[in-house]
Scaffold this motif. Structure first.
Motif, short mmCIF file in Angstrom:
data_model
loop_
_atom_site.label_atom_id
_atom_site.label_comp_id
_atom_site.label_asym_id
_atom_site.label_seq_id
_atom_site.Cartn_x
_atom_site.Cartn_y
_atom_site.Cartn_z
N ILE A 2 7.54 -2.68 34.40
CA ILE A 2 8.35 -3.88 34.62
C ILE A 2 9.01 -3.79 35.99
CG2 ILE A 2 8.78 -4.39 32.19
CD1 ILE A 2 11.45 -2.94 32.41
N LYS A 4 12.29 -4.95 38.30
CA LYS A 4 13.67 -5.40 38.17
C LYS A 4 14.32 -5.50 39.54
CE LYS A 4 14.11 -5.25 33.59
NZ LYS A 4 14.66 -6.30 32.76
N LYS A 5 14.96 -6.63 39.78
CA LYS A 5 15.70 -6.83 41.02
C LYS A 5 17.09 -6.22 40.86
CE LYS A 5 17.68 -10.56 43.84
NZ LYS A 5 17.75 -12.02 44.02
N VAL A 6 17.43 -5.34 41.80
CA VAL A 6 18.76 -4.73 41.80
C VAL A 6 19.39 -4.93 43.17
CG1 VAL A 6 18.20 -3.04 40.01
CG2 VAL A 6 17.85 -2.43 42.41
N ILE A 52 9.86 1.60 35.70
CA ILE A 52 10.51 0.42 36.26
C ILE A 52 10.28 0.41 37.77
CG2 ILE A 52 12.71 -0.78 36.60
CD1 ILE A 52 13.78 0.86 34.21
N LEU A 54 11.82 -0.77 40.84
CA LEU A 54 13.08 -1.31 41.33
C LEU A 54 12.82 -2.07 42.63
CD1 LEU A 54 15.61 1.63 40.82
CD2 LEU A 54 15.32 -0.41 39.40
N SER A 77 19.10 -7.94 37.96
CA SER A 77 19.27 -7.28 36.67
C SER A 77 20.43 -6.29 36.69
CB SER A 77 18.00 -6.54 36.28
OG SER A 77 16.94 -7.44 36.13
N THR A 159 19.57 -1.96 34.25
CA THR A 159 18.59 -3.05 34.18
C THR A 159 18.01 -3.21 32.78
OG1 THR A 159 16.58 -1.75 34.71
CG2 THR A 159 17.87 -2.63 36.57
#
Length: 161
Positions: A2, A4-6, A52, A54, A77, A159
């Motif tokens: 997956i 995820k925008k951080v 993940i 990132l 996220s 996230t």
């Protein structure tokens, strides 16, 4: 896997880009290059038996009175707020700064990181901690690669919540 925008946010010059460079490339540079707008880096991490990717948004640092475009925060996220342990102006108004980020992003919790540990003694760090009414998640040094991986691991865990 997956994605995820951080976000990494905080005042200018606190070491956001240095933390990212240390985490993603395992590099550190003494040269200060101001981020303009936003820069996106990626790194795949494992967290809770999940891979993940990132998407790390390095948001340009601001002064308290400057506005950051809301679009940078959409779809995030998790976020890490970074302040400079050696510069009081970067942490004096933390509660208000965090609230602005929460309002823009819709995130309820952020990872709070005090960076540049290498510039202070243990006693000076304790004095900074006593001035801040919030729980600091980690004290880091991008230069000495201290707690950098842990900070991004906490961010990755956020996230998944």
């Amino acid at each position: 896997m997956i994605a995820k925008k951080v976000l990494l946010v905080g005042n200018f010059g606190v070491g956001k880009t240095s933390l990212i460079r240390r985490f993603v490339l395992n590099e550190f540079s003494e040269d200060y290059i101001s981020t303009i707008g936003v820069r996106v880096s990626t790194k795949v991490v494992s967290c809770n038996d999940e891979k993940i990717k990132l998407l790390i948004w390095d948001v340009a640092g601001t002064k308290d009175d400057e506005k950051v475009p809301k679009a940078y925060f959409l779809g995030a996220s998790a976020a890490m707020y970074v302040f400079d342990l050696s510069r009081e102006e970067t942490y004096l108004n933390l509660q208000n700064q965090l609230q602005v980020i929460k309002d823009l992003s819709g995130l309820q919790k952020m990872v709070l990181v005090g960076n540049k540990k290498d510039l202070l003694t243990a006693q000076e760090i304790d004095e900074v901690k006593n001035k801040i009414p919030l729980q600091i998640d980690l004290i880091t040094s991008a230069k000495e690669d201290e707690n950098v991986e842990d900070a991004f691991t906490q961010l990755a865990k956020q996230t998944l919540k």
